[in-house]
Design a protein around this motif. Structure first.
Motif, PDB file in Angstrom:
ATOM      1  N   HIS A  13       0.846  -1.206   0.000  1.00 52.44           N
ATOM      2  CA  HIS A  13       0.000   0.000   0.000  1.00 52.44           C
ATOM      3  C   HIS A  13       0.875   1.248   0.000  1.00 52.44           C
ATOM      4  N   TYR A  14       1.941   1.219   0.777  1.00 51.66           N
ATOM      5  CA  TYR A  14       2.826   2.381   0.874  1.00 51.66           C
ATOM      6  C   TYR A  14       3.558   2.601  -0.445  1.00 51.66           C
ATOM      7  N   LEU A  15       4.039   1.513  -1.061  1.00 50.02           N
ATOM      8  CA  LEU A  15       4.789   1.642  -2.307  1.00 50.02           C
ATOM      9  C   LEU A  15       3.917   2.155  -3.445  1.00 50.02           C
ATOM     10  N   CYS A  16       2.631   1.789  -3.423  1.00 50.00           N
ATOM     11  CA  CYS A  16       1.732   2.182  -4.507  1.00 50.00           C
ATOM     12  C   CYS A  16       1.039   3.512  -4.246  1.00 50.00           C
ATOM     13  N   GLU A  17       1.220   4.063  -3.062  1.00 46.86           N
ATOM     14  CA  GLU A  17       0.607   5.358  -2.737  1.00 46.86           C
ATOM     15  C   GLU A  17       1.313   6.465  -3.509  1.00 46.86           C
ATOM     16  N   GLY A  38      14.228   0.558  -6.613  1.00 46.07           N
ATOM     17  CA  GLY A  38      14.939  -0.602  -6.074  1.00 46.07           C
ATOM     18  C   GLY A  38      14.071  -1.445  -5.156  1.00 46.07           C
ATOM     19  N   VAL A  39      13.316  -0.786  -4.266  1.00 47.52           N
ATOM     20  CA  VAL A  39      12.464  -1.516  -3.328  1.00 47.52           C
ATOM     21  C   VAL A  39      11.342  -2.237  -4.071  1.00 47.52           C
ATOM     22  N   LYS A  40      10.739  -1.568  -5.055  1.00 46.92           N
ATOM     23  CA  LYS A  40       9.670  -2.207  -5.834  1.00 46.92           C
ATOM     24  C   LYS A  40      10.194  -3.399  -6.623  1.00 46.92           C
ATOM     25  N   GLU A  41      11.402  -3.261  -7.184  1.00 48.87           N
ATOM     26  CA  GLU A  41      11.998  -4.384  -7.907  1.00 48.87           C
ATOM     27  C   GLU A  41      12.223  -5.561  -6.964  1.00 48.87           C
ATOM     28  N   ALA A  42      12.755  -5.272  -5.784  1.00 52.99           N
ATOM     29  CA  ALA A  42      12.994  -6.344  -4.809  1.00 52.99           C
ATOM     30  C   ALA A  42      11.685  -7.003  -4.397  1.00 52.99           C
ATOM     31  N   ARG A  43      10.658  -6.182  -4.195  1.00 55.14           N
ATOM     32  CA  ARG A  43       9.349  -6.725  -3.802  1.00 55.14           C
ATOM     33  C   ARG A  43       8.747  -7.567  -4.931  1.00 55.14           C
ATOM     34  N   LEU A 156       2.277  -0.634 -14.493  1.00 54.51           N
ATOM     35  CA  LEU A 156       2.791  -0.731 -15.862  1.00 54.51           C
ATOM     36  C   LEU A 156       1.693  -0.551 -16.897  1.00 54.51           C
ATOM     37  N   ARG A 157       2.063   0.103 -17.994  1.00 58.70           N
ATOM     38  CA  ARG A 157       1.222   0.212 -19.176  1.00 58.70           C
ATOM     39  C   ARG A 157       2.115   0.058 -20.405  1.00 58.70           C
ATOM     40  N   ILE A 158       1.549  -0.511 -21.446  1.00 59.56           N
ATOM     41  CA  ILE A 158       2.313  -0.724 -22.678  1.00 59.56           C
ATOM     42  C   ILE A 158       1.676   0.090 -23.798  1.00 59.56           C
ATOM     43  N   ARG A 159       2.492   0.856 -24.482  1.00 59.21           N
ATOM     44  CA  ARG A 159       2.034   1.634 -25.635  1.00 59.21           C
ATOM     45  C   ARG A 159       2.583   1.024 -26.916  1.00 59.21           C
ATOM     46  N   HIS A 160       1.753   1.046 -27.953  1.00 51.93           N
ATOM     47  CA  HIS A 160       2.137   0.537 -29.273  1.00 51.93           C
ATOM     48  C   HIS A 160       2.575  -0.930 -29.227  1.00 51.93           C
ATOM     49  N   HIS A 161       1.818  -1.721 -28.496  1.00 53.71           N
ATOM     50  CA  HIS A 161       2.076  -3.158 -28.496  1.00 53.71           C
ATOM     51  C   HIS A 161       1.624  -3.735 -29.835  1.00 53.71           C
ATOM     52  N   VAL A 205       5.501   1.958 -19.898  1.00 54.44           N
ATOM     53  CA  VAL A 205       5.356   3.109 -19.010  1.00 54.44           C
ATOM     54  C   VAL A 205       5.258   2.588 -17.580  1.00 54.44           C
ATOM     55  N   PHE A 206       6.066   3.115 -16.687  1.00 52.19           N
ATOM     56  CA  PHE A 206       6.073   2.641 -15.304  1.00 52.19           C
ATOM     57  C   PHE A 206       6.199   3.825 -14.350  1.00 52.19           C
ATOM     58  N   ARG A 207       5.830   3.597 -13.094  1.00 55.71           N
ATOM     59  CA  ARG A 207       5.814   4.687 -12.119  1.00 55.71           C
ATOM     60  C   ARG A 207       6.632   4.276 -10.888  1.00 55.71           C
ATOM     61  N   PRO A 208       7.892   4.680 -10.820  1.00 59.05           N
ATOM     62  CA  PRO A 208       8.695   4.350  -9.633  1.00 59.05           C
ATOM     63  C   PRO A 208       8.178   5.045  -8.369  1.00 59.05           C
ATOM     64  N   TYR A 209       7.817   6.336  -8.498  1.00 57.97           N
ATOM     65  CA  TYR A 209       7.345   7.087  -7.331  1.00 57.97           C
ATOM     66  C   TYR A 209       5.997   7.733  -7.634  1.00 57.97           C
TER      67      TYR A 209
END
Length: 286
Positions: A13-17, A38-43, A156-161, A205-209
């Motif tokens: 919940h905290y990471l996705c806030e 880094g934390v999201k990748e580890a999770r 995550l979202r993918i454009r022009h797949h 497309v991704f959202r680290p923070y």
């Protein structure tokens, strides 16, 4: 156990806030985004991380009278059951991961068979089928689990797949070539060239923070393939399996395996892209 589940839920919940630290600028933003990434990748690597830690910790002689490969299978099943019980994975996602397990195990049986012997599992196990320990399929399933977890954590979202039928044909070509190149030649680079043309415009497309970032989808495949290649080097070092050139003494896995893993990641992604809740985040141009 309930405490662990609660902590994981709070962490997710905290990471996705969005903006838990408020608006950031300059160097501080860069540091926070890097740490969150880094934390999201580890999770996202929860399944793979726990599984490979088990590979390092389980002694070669096994535990409690059970051979090492059998212990690893029990651990893998327990981790998978935990992922479903805690709802970190849905049943639909678990079915997709089971498919990775089956696809990977079939490849393992072929590659370790007498006429091929691309690699081998030399230790004894009660749960070996056709010379392959059943836990081996979970190494492929771990890749699928990572992508599924990363999809949610990074929004995550993918454009022009590319159209699904084209992506599926490429994925089938990749898988068939893993078998056929022993008989009719290796067409890996021809398939890779087709894949480059097919995914040339595709962006993840991704959202680290709190801000969207993007990178070429092909680059994501290559980077994930690289880290799997590193994990393969570690696994062979600990003697989980051996390539023919590692039977006398350990040596690094050939760098060419990186390309094979990158193509396998592409194939895995194509399977995941057919999940209903993931399809909604994939844009296919008209």
């Amino acid at each position: 156990m309930n405490s662990v589940i609660s902590h994981l839920s709070r962490l997710d919940h905290y990471l996705c806030e969005v903006q838990p630290w408020g608006p950031l600028k300059g160097l501080r933003r860069g540091i926070v985004e890097f740490l969150y990434f880094g934390v999201k990748e580890a999770r996202a690597c929860l399944f793979a991380g726990l599984f490979f830690v088990s590979i390092f910790l389980v002694p070669r002689d096994g535990l409690f009278g059970l051979p090492r490969y059998d212990v690893l299978l029990i651990i893998a099943l327990a981790i998978q059951a935990l992922m479903i019980w805690t709802k970190l994975e849905t049943w639909d996602e678990a079915k997709a991961i089971l498919l990775f397990h089956i696809v990977g195990f079939a490849l393992e049986v072929f590659k370790t068979s007498g006429p091929i012997r691309s690699w081998s599992y030399n230790d004894f196990a009660y749960t070996k089928v056709l010379g392959v320990p059943l836990f081996s399929g979970f190494m492929y399933a771990a890749v699928g689990s990572y992508i599924i977890q990363a999809w949610r954590l990074f929004d995550l979202r993918i454009r022009h797949h590319p159209p699904y039928w084209m992506a599926t044909l490429i994925a089938l070509g990749i898988y068939i070539n893993f078998f056929s190149h022993h008989f009719i030649g290796d067409y890996r680079w021809y398939i890779a060239a087709c894949a480059v043309g097919l995914y040339a415009r595709s962006t993840v497309v991704f959202r680290p923070y709190d801000r969207d970032r993007q990178m070429p989808l092909l680059l994501a495949f290559v980077l994930i393939g690289f880290f799997i290649w590193l994990a393969e080097n570690i696994s062979t070092f600990f003697g989980i399996w051996h390539y023919p050139n590692q039977l006398g003494a350990w040596s690094a896995v050939h760098i060419g395996k990186w390309s094979s893993w990158s193509l396998l990641v592409m194939m895995t992604f194509t399977i995941i892209a057919h999940l209903k809740h993931i399809k909604t985040r994939i844009h296919i141009p008209d």
